[in-house]
Design a protein around this motif. Sequence first.
Motif: not given
Lengths: 158, 507
Positions: B458-468
């Motif tokens: 989350i700190m690296t990239e705030s976009n949570p969609l990256l998990f998907l």
Amino acid sequence: MGRDAITGCLLLGLSLWLYRQTAEIPRPHFVSVGPDVYPRILLGLLAGLSVALLGADLLNRGGRRGRGGGRPEARIHRASYRDVFLTYLLFGGYTALIPILGFRAATVSFVAVLSWCLGPKTVRHAVLCLLVAFVFVAAVHLMFEGYLRLLLPRGILP
Amino acid sequence: MIDLWLTGLSRVLQPDVFLSLAAGVVAGLVGGAIPGITITMTVILVLPFTFGMDPLQGVATLIGVYVGGESGGLITATLLGIPGTASTIATTFDAYPMARKGEPGRAVWLGMWAGLLGGLLAGIPLVIGAVTLASLALKFGPWEYFSLFVLTLSIVSSLSEQSLLKGLVAATLGLLLTVVGSDPLIGAPRFTFGSEYLRTGFPFLAVLVGVYAFAQLMRELEKRHEGQPRLLAAGSASLAISHRRIIREVFQQWANLLRSTLVGLWIGVLPAVGGSAANILAYDQAKKFSRHAERFGTGIPDGIIATESANNANVAGSLITMMAFGIPGDAVSAVMIGALIIHGIQPGPLFISTKPDLAYGMFSAYFLATVLTVPIAAGLLRLLLRVVSVPLQFLVPVILVLGAIGAYAINNLMANVWTFFFFGMLGYVMVKCEFPIPPLILGLILGDQIEVNFIRAIMTESNPLLFLTRPLSGLFLILSAASFAWGILQMRRRAVPGGLPAPSVRG
């Protein structure tokens, strides 16, 4: 209410109480995601699961009642629960006594008393319990303090 | 690589490590043979003895216990007809009838030799698999790690014997236990309630020993009034056999041996599924592939060879997951992860590349323990028959004291013994309320890593969609969803009268 429903209620209460406690967690300004975020997510999840547990139990109980029967519980001898309770009680006492009597005296007492309580109440068994307790504590002492150099707790009594 | 092998082997062959390993095998055989004392419990009890050792010596001892324990359970399964450990449930199906038919020696040694061969065969994928997977895992970012750990937890929860919901609750409780104490990124205190002791969090091993060993022991106390089966002709049974004939008999079933080894290995790789599932599944597969399926359960060698080769291969599978990802393959490897952490080593993808001497020492210890088990068991067989009859009234206090010493020895604090006691009660309550323990243990082990990787992502990239959207991370999450769906499906099928039996997912 069944056992699962009660557990669900208790867990829901616990998660809500801990959620309130997260307000106490210090949140520095230099971090974008504070140390309270992750616990809050987990507590939210636990609260949701607790509600589901509660709901599932209430629904299942309705269904089971409708079918005219509950889950058969395993028949466990009453003496078994007595043994379990006694073991917890004696172990709690043992833990409290170690800082007072020291490891050796407390352990000899604990091993001898618990093994006597769990076995037949005869003089022969009592002697055997004492013997096992002394031999075991001597072996543990030699192994940990003699060989592994691990200092076991000392008591405050002389 | 050969240099690393030779270094590892030479370290394990040094007298101090070799003797500790052999002592571990003896402890494993004894612990595994005593009904009610699981391999995990034996590892937990041996653990405090390793605190004063160097890391390889300590871990080699525990590997000895792990490997020896699998064979110890076989002895009880064969001669008592009750599984010494959960991973010998299916072994009893044919080994006990064979022993009752007057061939106890043949039954025991078929299992021993099948275990040895299965263990050695599985050792090859252990080395190749652990090294390859660890190098693959080095390419993971925090998203992939987070999703992999979520997948691990979802598999364990959905395979729970009791219910998916309870498995999830147990896993969440395990995760919650890890947030007590200073947070892993900036050290802010959480849920410490002013206690200095709680600032460092609950000591992992004290919790594990309490929740697992203490609670398990209380379950055994409950069961003792149900009556103990008598040892099968302990004094008179002839255990003498021709080893050459037994080895030939095992080799004649090479397909069964190979298939069961693969089953054991695969189950071992799956996080926290454990040996009992491998044992039962291997038996089931051997029966399905057999031309005389109707004779299974009457005392034929096929069932013994399948179950015991799968058991020992399962150990190798568990070690793969542990060494490559730092994820426990079962409860025993969970304790071993704790042991490594106590020795200052963080298991995970970096483990093999940063500590190659230790990693290859562990591989060597595995092979050596597998080989050593047979001669040690041969020498101790008569003694083991006596040991299994030690009454529970002596075992309970002795095990509890050793557990207390193990908890105390972590950092010489009596508060750890209280933690052991408290979690011993919690574990018992959970078992009585039918909550599975493995998801809780796994949550406890993975909790810190899940949090660290989640926050880092989350700190690296705030976009949570990256998990998907990141391919591997997305794949892991899809597999997690599939695992949950499978768990729900199994629950529904089990709910139907006469439906599926619950799968066995134990430590």
